[in-house]
Motif scaffolding. Structure first.
Motif, PDB file in Angstrom:
ATOM      1  N   ARG A  23       0.834  -1.193   0.000  1.00 44.22           N
ATOM      2  CA  ARG A  23       0.000   0.000   0.000  1.00 44.22           C
ATOM      3  C   ARG A  23       0.867   1.240   0.000  1.00 44.22           C
ATOM      4  O   ARG A  23       2.035   1.212   0.405  1.00 44.22           O
ATOM      5  CB  ARG A  23      -0.977   0.000   1.171  1.00 44.22           C
ATOM      6  CG  ARG A  23      -0.341   0.087   2.546  1.00 44.22           C
ATOM      7  CD  ARG A  23      -1.425  -0.008   3.616  1.00 44.22           C
ATOM      8  NE  ARG A  23      -0.880   0.137   4.960  1.00 44.22           N
ATOM      9  CZ  ARG A  23      -1.609   0.052   6.065  1.00 44.22           C
ATOM     10  NH1 ARG A  23      -2.916  -0.181   5.992  1.00 44.22           N
ATOM     11  NH2 ARG A  23      -1.032   0.207   7.246  1.00 44.22           N
ATOM     12  N   GLN A  24       0.256   2.314  -0.449  1.00 43.28           N
ATOM     13  CA  GLN A  24       0.971   3.579  -0.568  1.00 43.28           C
ATOM     14  C   GLN A  24       0.116   4.698  -0.007  1.00 43.28           C
ATOM     15  O   GLN A  24      -0.999   4.938  -0.467  1.00 43.28           O
ATOM     16  CB  GLN A  24       1.316   3.860  -2.032  1.00 43.28           C
ATOM     17  CG  GLN A  24       2.159   5.093  -2.255  1.00 43.28           C
ATOM     18  CD  GLN A  24       2.608   5.232  -3.696  1.00 43.28           C
ATOM     19  OE1 GLN A  24       1.919   4.829  -4.639  1.00 43.28           O
ATOM     20  NE2 GLN A  24       3.793   5.773  -3.900  1.00 43.28           N
ATOM     21  N   SER A  25       0.669   5.376   0.976  1.00 41.25           N
ATOM     22  CA  SER A  25      -0.025   6.521   1.557  1.00 41.25           C
ATOM     23  C   SER A  25       0.962   7.661   1.696  1.00 41.25           C
ATOM     24  O   SER A  25       2.174   7.436   1.782  1.00 41.25           O
ATOM     25  CB  SER A  25      -0.602   6.163   2.931  1.00 41.25           C
ATOM     26  OG  SER A  25       0.432   5.779   3.818  1.00 41.25           O
ATOM     27  N   GLY A  76       4.495   6.182   2.807  1.00 44.62           N
ATOM     28  CA  GLY A  76       5.154   5.748   1.572  1.00 44.62           C
ATOM     29  C   GLY A  76       4.658   4.385   1.135  1.00 44.62           C
ATOM     30  O   GLY A  76       3.508   4.028   1.342  1.00 44.62           O
ATOM     31  N   LEU A  77       5.576   3.603   0.539  1.00 41.19           N
ATOM     32  CA  LEU A  77       5.240   2.271   0.052  1.00 41.19           C
ATOM     33  C   LEU A  77       5.515   1.245   1.144  1.00 41.19           C
ATOM     34  O   LEU A  77       6.642   1.121   1.617  1.00 41.19           O
ATOM     35  CB  LEU A  77       6.056   1.953  -1.197  1.00 41.19           C
ATOM     36  CG  LEU A  77       5.617   2.700  -2.462  1.00 41.19           C
ATOM     37  CD1 LEU A  77       6.762   2.820  -3.456  1.00 41.19           C
ATOM     38  CD2 LEU A  77       4.430   1.980  -3.092  1.00 41.19           C
ATOM     39  N   GLU A  78       4.473   0.527   1.528  1.00 38.81           N
ATOM     40  CA  GLU A  78       4.551  -0.389   2.669  1.00 38.81           C
ATOM     41  C   GLU A  78       4.105  -1.783   2.244  1.00 38.81           C
ATOM     42  O   GLU A  78       2.991  -1.947   1.744  1.00 38.81           O
ATOM     43  CB  GLU A  78       3.675   0.130   3.807  1.00 38.81           C
ATOM     44  CG  GLU A  78       3.673  -0.726   5.037  1.00 38.81           C
ATOM     45  CD  GLU A  78       2.728  -0.189   6.113  1.00 38.81           C
ATOM     46  OE1 GLU A  78       2.978  -0.452   7.301  1.00 38.81           O
ATOM     47  OE2 GLU A  78       1.731   0.476   5.749  1.00 38.81           O
ATOM     48  N   ALA A 112      -5.310   4.380   1.952  1.00 39.00           N
ATOM     49  CA  ALA A 112      -4.136   4.294   1.085  1.00 39.00           C
ATOM     50  C   ALA A 112      -4.553   3.753  -0.281  1.00 39.00           C
ATOM     51  O   ALA A 112      -5.678   3.289  -0.461  1.00 39.00           O
ATOM     52  CB  ALA A 112      -3.083   3.361   1.692  1.00 39.00           C
ATOM     53  N   TYR A 159      -1.986  -1.945  -3.810  1.00 39.03           N
ATOM     54  CA  TYR A 159      -1.544  -2.586  -5.049  1.00 39.03           C
ATOM     55  C   TYR A 159      -1.327  -4.079  -4.830  1.00 39.03           C
ATOM     56  O   TYR A 159      -0.762  -4.481  -3.796  1.00 39.03           O
ATOM     57  CB  TYR A 159      -0.206  -2.014  -5.517  1.00 39.03           C
ATOM     58  CG  TYR A 159      -0.217  -0.573  -5.958  1.00 39.03           C
ATOM     59  CD1 TYR A 159       0.267   0.438  -5.129  1.00 39.03           C
ATOM     60  CD2 TYR A 159      -0.665  -0.222  -7.222  1.00 39.03           C
ATOM     61  CE1 TYR A 159       0.291   1.756  -5.542  1.00 39.03           C
ATOM     62  CE2 TYR A 159      -0.645   1.107  -7.649  1.00 39.03           C
ATOM     63  CZ  TYR A 159      -0.168   2.079  -6.806  1.00 39.03           C
ATOM     64  OH  TYR A 159      -0.150   3.390  -7.222  1.00 39.03           O
ATOM     65  N   GLN A 191       7.590   6.186 -10.830  1.00 36.28           N
ATOM     66  CA  GLN A 191       6.143   6.289 -10.670  1.00 36.28           C
ATOM     67  C   GLN A 191       5.638   7.624 -11.192  1.00 36.28           C
ATOM     68  O   GLN A 191       5.981   8.682 -10.648  1.00 36.28           O
ATOM     69  CB  GLN A 191       5.719   6.113  -9.213  1.00 36.28           C
ATOM     70  CG  GLN A 191       4.198   6.077  -9.055  1.00 36.28           C
ATOM     71  CD  GLN A 191       3.765   5.811  -7.629  1.00 36.28           C
ATOM     72  OE1 GLN A 191       4.435   6.191  -6.674  1.00 36.28           O
ATOM     73  NE2 GLN A 191       2.627   5.145  -7.460  1.00 36.28           N
ATOM     74  N   TYR A 196      11.863   5.620  -6.853  1.00 35.04           N
ATOM     75  CA  TYR A 196      12.042   4.887  -5.604  1.00 35.04           C
ATOM     76  C   TYR A 196      13.127   3.832  -5.766  1.00 35.04           C
ATOM     77  O   TYR A 196      13.192   3.151  -6.792  1.00 35.04           O
ATOM     78  CB  TYR A 196      10.752   4.155  -5.210  1.00 35.04           C
ATOM     79  CG  TYR A 196       9.587   5.047  -4.864  1.00 35.04           C
ATOM     80  CD1 TYR A 196       8.659   5.416  -5.840  1.00 35.04           C
ATOM     81  CD2 TYR A 196       9.407   5.511  -3.573  1.00 35.04           C
ATOM     82  CE1 TYR A 196       7.588   6.229  -5.529  1.00 35.04           C
ATOM     83  CE2 TYR A 196       8.331   6.333  -3.247  1.00 35.04           C
ATOM     84  CZ  TYR A 196       7.439   6.689  -4.232  1.00 35.04           C
ATOM     85  OH  TYR A 196       6.369   7.499  -3.915  1.00 35.04           O
ATOM     86  N   GLN A 244      14.442   0.224  -3.928  1.00 38.61           N
ATOM     87  CA  GLN A 244      13.867  -0.871  -3.150  1.00 38.61           C
ATOM     88  C   GLN A 244      14.940  -1.930  -2.929  1.00 38.61           C
ATOM     89  O   GLN A 244      15.656  -2.299  -3.862  1.00 38.61           O
ATOM     90  CB  GLN A 244      12.689  -1.515  -3.897  1.00 38.61           C
ATOM     91  CG  GLN A 244      12.038  -2.685  -3.191  1.00 38.61           C
ATOM     92  CD  GLN A 244      11.331  -3.637  -4.158  1.00 38.61           C
ATOM     93  OE1 GLN A 244      11.800  -3.904  -5.257  1.00 38.61           O
ATOM     94  NE2 GLN A 244      10.170  -4.162  -3.745  1.00 38.61           N
ATOM     95  N   GLN A 260      12.018   6.567   0.481  1.00 38.70           N
ATOM     96  CA  GLN A 260      10.883   7.484   0.632  1.00 38.70           C
ATOM     97  C   GLN A 260      10.502   8.151  -0.676  1.00 38.70           C
ATOM     98  O   GLN A 260       9.457   8.802  -0.759  1.00 38.70           O
ATOM     99  CB  GLN A 260      11.193   8.552   1.700  1.00 38.70           C
ATOM    100  CG  GLN A 260      12.056   9.715   1.228  1.00 38.70           C
ATOM    101  CD  GLN A 260      13.544   9.420   1.266  1.00 38.70           C
ATOM    102  OE1 GLN A 260      13.959   8.256   1.362  1.00 38.70           O
ATOM    103  NE2 GLN A 260      14.346  10.468   1.198  1.00 38.70           N
TER     104      GLN A 260
END
Lengths: 117, 112
Positions: free
Chosen positions: A38-40, A44-46, A91, A94, B44, B93, B95, B105
């Motif tokens: 998920r992204q909030s 961020g991307l979690e 969020a 994905y 993105q 990003y 990763q 971030q």
């Protein structure tokens, strides 16, 4: 080429259960790993959860008590349930697919889930 | 968890100029048995999911223009866009996929 199509409810009330499903088209469903992330703006991307073709799962420890991920190989799809949602769970979610030891090769289009009373 | 830290948070570069984004991991993502760095870069664009650009720190995904390149090893990595094009405006990003998966971030790239 693998394509992912995700679907599920986009508006929830606090304490409800988030439910999302991802359909997998093309490629070999059993040949990949599948995850939800998920992204909030705040976090961020979690990464949330991972499942392999055998049904073995791994969950983010911070969400583990509320998360269930499952796979239906007969339908080439996998699903996510997140219980007792709060506003902090708002969020874009994905679904992603990847090979063993690979980064995320395939992405769903994303689903904005908003938790609001 | 391995923490990924990108710099800068945002970057403005003129068209045709070089853009450089850095990524640092809190521990090494180099797997000694195969000498591969488990580090990827994604792009993105607004309203879209991230797109894989580079994996193994320096291998371009099929179809990615050769103006994108990745370098580095261990804990320090760089994404370079050699000649910025208008369509490169996006958030980038890094990763790590060495131990579970964690992202930096993000770095917002704009046109100057």
């Amino acid at each position: 080429q693998v394509q992912l199509q995700q679907w599920g409810a986009g508006l929830l009330k606090p304490s409800e259960t988030l439910s999302l499903t991802c359909d997998v088209y093309g490629g070999s469903f059993s040949g990949y790993y599948w995850s939800w992330i998920r992204q909030s703006p705040g976090k961020g991307l979690e990464w949330i959860a991972e499942i392999n073709h055998s049904g073995g799962t791994n969950y983010n420890p911070s969400l583990k008590s509320r998360v269930t991920m499952s796979v239906d190989t007969s339908k080439n799809q996998f699903s996510l349930k997140l219980s007792s949602v709060t506003a902090a769970d708002t969020a874009v979610y994905y679904c992603v697919g990847y090979g063993s030891g690979r980064p995320y090769d395939f992405w769903g289009q994303g689903t904005l889930v908003t938790v609001s009373s | 968890d391995i923490v990924m830290t990108q710099s800068p948070d945002s970057l403005a570069v003129s068209l045709g100029e070089r853009a450089t984004i850095n990524c640092k991991s809190s521990q090494s993502v180099l797997y000694s048995s195969n000498n591969k760095n488990y580090l990827a870069w994604y792009q993105q664009r607004p309203g879209q999911p991230p797109k894989l650009l580079i994996y193994w720190a320096s291998t371009r995904e099929s179809g990615v223009p050769d103006r994108f390149s990745g370098s580095g090893s261990g804990t320090d990595f760089t994404l370079t866009i050699s000649s910025l094009q208008a369509e490169d405006v996006a958030v980038y990003y890094c990763q790590q996929y060495y131990s579970s998966y964690t992202f930096g971030q993000g770095t917002k790239l704009e046109i100057k």
